[in-house]
Enzyme design. Sequence first.
Site, mmCIF file in Angstrom:
data_model
loop_
_atom_site.group_PDB
_atom_site.id
_atom_site.type_symbol
_atom_site.label_atom_id
_atom_site.label_comp_id
_atom_site.label_asym_id
_atom_site.label_seq_id
_atom_site.Cartn_x
_atom_site.Cartn_y
_atom_site.Cartn_z
ATOM 1 N N LYS A 71 0.805 -1.233 0.000
ATOM 2 C CA LYS A 71 0.000 0.000 0.000
ATOM 3 C C LYS A 71 0.838 1.282 0.000
ATOM 4 C CE LYS A 71 -4.158 -1.777 2.269
ATOM 5 N NZ LYS A 71 -5.158 -1.516 3.305
ATOM 6 N N ASP A 107 -10.012 2.990 2.247
ATOM 7 C CA ASP A 107 -10.180 2.396 3.583
ATOM 8 C C ASP A 107 -10.888 3.385 4.514
ATOM 9 O OD1 ASP A 107 -8.977 -0.046 2.954
ATOM 10 O OD2 ASP A 107 -6.969 0.702 3.414
#
Length: 278
Positions: A71, A107
């Site tokens: 990420k 997220d």
Amino acid sequence: MKITSNARPIGLIGHPIEHSYSPKLHNAIYEKYGINNVYLAFDVETEDLQNAIGALKVLSFAGFNVTVPHKQEVLHYLDEVDDEARVIGAVNTVKLDNGRLIGYNTDGLGFISSLNNRGHNVKGMNVLVLGAGGSSRSICVYLAKEGVSMINIHNRTESNARALAEHLNKHYISTEVNVVGKSGLTDLNPDLIINTTSIGMWPHTSESPLKNYVFSPNQLVVDIIYNPRQTKFLKDAEDAGCCFVNGLDMLVGQAIKAIEIWTGDIVDYDFALKVLST
Ligand code: ATR
């Protein structure tokens, strides 16, 4: 599921990848909504990340999700990164737009939208966040963006909480971000409490990140853990009469927001939650 010859693929890259819920969730949503995509998971090691992204580009993928451990690293290979993902320092969703790679972090975005979906608006709330890792960072950035009045971070390693608080205070001046130790927890009376740590995750289901804490019934309590569906932390909150939300909502929220970015389609939360419950 009918896959036509012009279906555009969407990828997931991470390592390891075999336990991911995302292929099941995404493909069921594409089928239900008639979205002409197919979602495929690829186990990619860090040294192959650049080549893998190049391959997805050449093969005209509509986009891809990125998960652990890529990420942060993926940021090096993108043409553009949206403001929140840049402040978070991590990207989990990439859109391929005319050959350009654009990064987002759904997220935190999905976390907020999943609460909105349940009728909760975080604006003006006093929030207690347990944990100061990657998930906490994504959530805190979006809490600040949504205009919570105060974020209090409690973490095992206080220096990690301090670093996150400093970072947030630098970027979001209208939200006050503080670090709180164990002794400060009782005086806070937060409106919203969020567990972002792995405490209580299967198989350690008898553990809670807040031991002997007295919840107030007006508090909203959220755990980002989805295995088990109800952690000890959430059970304690329920027993105290609190409203609570488990980690499946965030999982679904980040997927729904990614689909919106790739295709513009708006997906129903309840349908997506049902997919994961079967
Ligand atoms: P994630 O991406 O899921 O947030 P992470 O970045 O590794 O994962 O962060 C994990 C968080 O859970 C951290 O805040 C970590 O605390 P430390 O900063 O002290 O490491 C917290 N955490 C994990 N296991 C824990 C445990 N057994 N007790 C207390 N905190 C824990």
